[in-house]
Design a protein around this motif. Sequence first.
Motif, mmCIF file in Angstrom:
data_model
loop_
_atom_site.group_PDB
_atom_site.id
_atom_site.type_symbol
_atom_site.label_atom_id
_atom_site.label_comp_id
_atom_site.label_asym_id
_atom_site.label_seq_id
_atom_site.Cartn_x
_atom_site.Cartn_y
_atom_site.Cartn_z
ATOM 1 N N GLY A 1 2.231 2.120 -3.462
ATOM 2 C CA GLY A 1 3.462 1.463 -3.051
ATOM 3 C C GLY A 1 4.693 2.280 -3.404
ATOM 4 N N ARG A 2 4.656 2.950 -4.570
ATOM 5 C CA ARG A 2 5.804 3.737 -5.015
ATOM 6 C C ARG A 2 5.888 5.092 -4.313
ATOM 7 N NH1 ARG A 2 9.806 0.980 -7.727
ATOM 8 N NH2 ARG A 2 8.839 -0.709 -8.910
ATOM 9 N N SER A 3 4.769 5.593 -3.806
ATOM 10 C CA SER A 3 4.788 6.930 -3.201
ATOM 11 C C SER A 3 4.691 6.907 -1.678
ATOM 12 C CB SER A 3 3.639 7.781 -3.762
ATOM 13 O OG SER A 3 2.384 7.214 -3.423
ATOM 14 N N VAL A 4 3.853 6.035 -1.133
ATOM 15 C CA VAL A 4 3.640 5.994 0.316
ATOM 16 C C VAL A 4 4.466 4.891 0.971
ATOM 17 C CG1 VAL A 4 1.918 5.775 2.150
ATOM 18 C CG2 VAL A 4 1.315 6.923 0.010
ATOM 19 N N GLY A 5 4.510 3.704 0.323
ATOM 20 C CA GLY A 5 5.305 2.616 0.865
ATOM 21 C C GLY A 5 4.475 1.514 1.496
ATOM 22 N N GLU A 6 5.115 0.740 2.381
ATOM 23 C CA GLU A 6 4.497 -0.447 2.961
ATOM 24 C C GLU A 6 3.203 -0.126 3.708
ATOM 25 O OE1 GLU A 6 7.162 -2.650 5.387
ATOM 26 O OE2 GLU A 6 8.685 -2.869 3.825
ATOM 27 N N LEU A 7 3.183 0.965 4.462
ATOM 28 C CA LEU A 7 1.989 1.313 5.236
ATOM 29 C C LEU A 7 0.812 1.647 4.317
ATOM 30 C CD1 LEU A 7 3.475 3.449 8.171
ATOM 31 C CD2 LEU A 7 2.801 1.039 8.177
ATOM 32 N N GLY A 8 1.099 2.272 3.195
ATOM 33 C CA GLY A 8 0.051 2.557 2.224
ATOM 34 C C GLY A 8 -0.509 1.283 1.624
ATOM 35 N N ASN A 9 0.371 0.332 1.303
ATOM 36 C CA ASN A 9 -0.085 -0.959 0.786
ATOM 37 C C ASN A 9 -0.940 -1.690 1.810
ATOM 38 O OD1 ASN A 9 1.033 -0.898 -1.803
ATOM 39 N ND2 ASN A 9 3.024 -1.623 -1.082
ATOM 40 N N ALA A 10 -0.516 -1.627 3.078
ATOM 41 C CA ALA A 10 -1.298 -2.264 4.134
ATOM 42 C C ALA A 10 -2.672 -1.604 4.261
ATOM 43 C CB ALA A 10 -0.547 -2.185 5.461
ATOM 44 N N ALA A 11 -2.730 -0.275 4.089
ATOM 45 C CA ALA A 11 -3.995 0.451 4.228
ATOM 46 C C ALA A 11 -5.014 0.022 3.184
ATOM 47 C CB ALA A 11 -3.742 1.953 4.135
ATOM 48 N N THR A 12 -4.573 -0.169 1.942
ATOM 49 C CA THR A 12 -5.516 -0.589 0.894
ATOM 50 C C THR A 12 -6.031 -1.996 1.164
ATOM 51 O OG1 THR A 12 -3.715 -1.391 -0.527
ATOM 52 C CG2 THR A 12 -4.430 0.885 -0.834
ATOM 53 N N ASN A 13 -5.207 -2.828 1.790
ATOM 54 C CA ASN A 13 -5.659 -4.170 2.131
ATOM 55 C C ASN A 13 -6.688 -4.136 3.249
ATOM 56 O OD1 ASN A 13 -5.639 -7.003 1.902
ATOM 57 N ND2 ASN A 13 -4.218 -7.197 3.600
ATOM 58 N N ILE A 14 -6.532 -3.211 4.192
ATOM 59 C CA ILE A 14 -7.474 -3.105 5.298
ATOM 60 C C ILE A 14 -8.874 -2.732 4.807
ATOM 61 C CG2 ILE A 14 -8.063 -1.718 7.325
ATOM 62 C CD1 ILE A 14 -5.957 -3.876 7.835
ATOM 63 N N CYS A 15 -8.947 -1.812 3.841
ATOM 64 C CA CYS A 15 -10.269 -1.379 3.365
ATOM 65 C C CYS A 15 -10.799 -2.266 2.241
ATOM 66 C CB CYS A 15 -10.228 0.080 2.917
ATOM 67 S SG CYS A 15 -9.206 0.402 1.475
ATOM 68 N N PHE A 16 -10.046 -3.302 1.879
ATOM 69 C CA PHE A 16 -10.464 -4.190 0.794
ATOM 70 C C PHE A 16 -11.807 -4.880 1.047
ATOM 71 C CE2 PHE A 16 -9.500 -7.934 -2.108
ATOM 72 C CZ PHE A 16 -9.698 -7.193 -3.266
ATOM 73 N N PRO A 17 -12.161 -5.231 2.315
ATOM 74 C CA PRO A 17 -13.475 -5.843 2.536
ATOM 75 C C PRO A 17 -14.644 -5.002 2.038
ATOM 76 C CG PRO A 17 -12.105 -6.208 4.447
ATOM 77 C CD PRO A 17 -11.336 -5.294 3.538
ATOM 78 N N LEU A 18 -14.518 -3.672 2.062
ATOM 79 C CA LEU A 18 -15.599 -2.830 1.544
ATOM 80 C C LEU A 18 -15.704 -2.939 0.026
ATOM 81 C CD1 LEU A 18 -15.314 0.380 3.761
ATOM 82 C CD2 LEU A 18 -17.196 -1.272 3.700
ATOM 83 N N SER A 19 -14.571 -3.046 -0.645
ATOM 84 C CA SER A 19 -14.604 -3.263 -2.096
ATOM 85 C C SER A 19 -15.252 -4.598 -2.417
ATOM 86 C CB SER A 19 -13.180 -3.220 -2.664
ATOM 87 O OG SER A 19 -12.611 -1.939 -2.516
ATOM 88 N N ILE A 20 -14.933 -5.618 -1.611
ATOM 89 C CA ILE A 20 -15.552 -6.924 -1.806
ATOM 90 C C ILE A 20 -17.064 -6.832 -1.596
ATOM 91 C CG2 ILE A 20 -15.664 -9.301 -0.964
ATOM 92 C CD1 ILE A 20 -12.731 -9.091 -0.210
#
Length: 463
Positions: free
Chosen positions: A44-63
Amino acid sequence: MEQNVENPLGTEKISKLLHRFALPSIVAMLVGSLYNIVDQFFIGRSVGELGNAATNICFPLSISCVAIALLFGIGGASAFNISMGKGQTLPAEKKKAVYYMGNALFMMLACGLFLLVVSQLFLQPMLLFFGSSEEVLGYASVYTRIVSLGFPLFIVATGGGHLLRADGRPKLTMLCNIVGAVVNTVLDALFVFGFQMGMAGAALATVVGQVVSGGMAIFFLCHCRTVTLQWKHIRPIWGFIRRIIALGAAPCSNQLAMMVVQIVMNKSLKYYGSLSAYGESIPVACVGIITKVNQVFMSFIIGISQGLQPIISFNYGAGQYHRVKSAYKRALTYGGTLAFAAFLLFQCLPHQIISVFGEGSDEYFRFAEKYFHIFLFFTFLNFLQPISSNFFTAIGKPKRGILLSLTRQIFFLLPLLVIFPIIMGIEGIMYAGPVADFMAAGATVALIYQELHREEYRTAGIG
């Protein structure tokens, strides 16, 4: 050969046991959740909103990884402790216990490798299915391709902690998680801020941390306290695996349900967000952060339920039902207190919480604050279902555990996520949360009331 060590689970004071097992479990869960929170902070501090959105998209694999870890970790731990409890009077049961531990370890590694291969081969189609937009896909692909390399040891680190706890060594579970999280945090700062590696740096730091914590878990499992794990115990035997899966199905089902809901949520946020003033990316980014913040609270609740598991499994196996009921009630007291504290925090300080993860537009903060206030309104009830679902698993009644674990996510939340937005737009997604929470709490109370009024609890003198 099994080691003859007196097991305090059947004799020591319940409150002391719960503190001993739950506190390290809570710390381990909190530290585990930091893997996601730390990445979110640096991205969030380096990439911004799009980076935060990206980690949420791949979150199902972590689950998915956590689901596998709970299937074989909690399933193996429950089977192990129940057999050890029965082994107090039936020596043959104690000999079977070590096979549950070895087979659980084998299955975690095997399934982790399978998920790694699938993720590498079908990465972009999966991310698009998870709800990624074109502007987010590049960030999500870079992050997920690297993170997936650590899936096998991430699963072992998470699931192996339950086996170590079942062996009576909850502090080692905590140690594995703390060391891995510290490595992850230090390398995040170095790779993301120092080397300016962005998403790739955050992902690489996560993998190294998981390799360290997973390797430690394997080492400690090979040097158990109550049993001696040998190669013959790790060799897969279907009878033991089937029992492990049966007992681990409830917590695994809950995680899989969360994955399904997360995918539907991402798609709904993207679609209805595009029809609102927020746009496609803001809702996905905000919900990704808030979900992980809520996971910090849930780490306390799940830590309590995990610390409860060996106490309940052993005493239920030994027929000491008064200790089973006493431990469950005390766990609910602790969970309820923490849930009310989290409710106050989420309702009073939403802007301050979301600000930790970087700057954003007025719409960004407006959506985040509203989501905190509405979706998480019934946080003070959300301790009931996780603790009670794990209770049923711990006493060897996985069907009830599975039923309870699916109530909020599949039976209630999923249909509401489809219906409410049709009527109310993107705000319908927010109102689906509290309605599902309230209905799940009611179902939990009904099932637990029925269980605790069974004959064995009454004949124990405390019904």
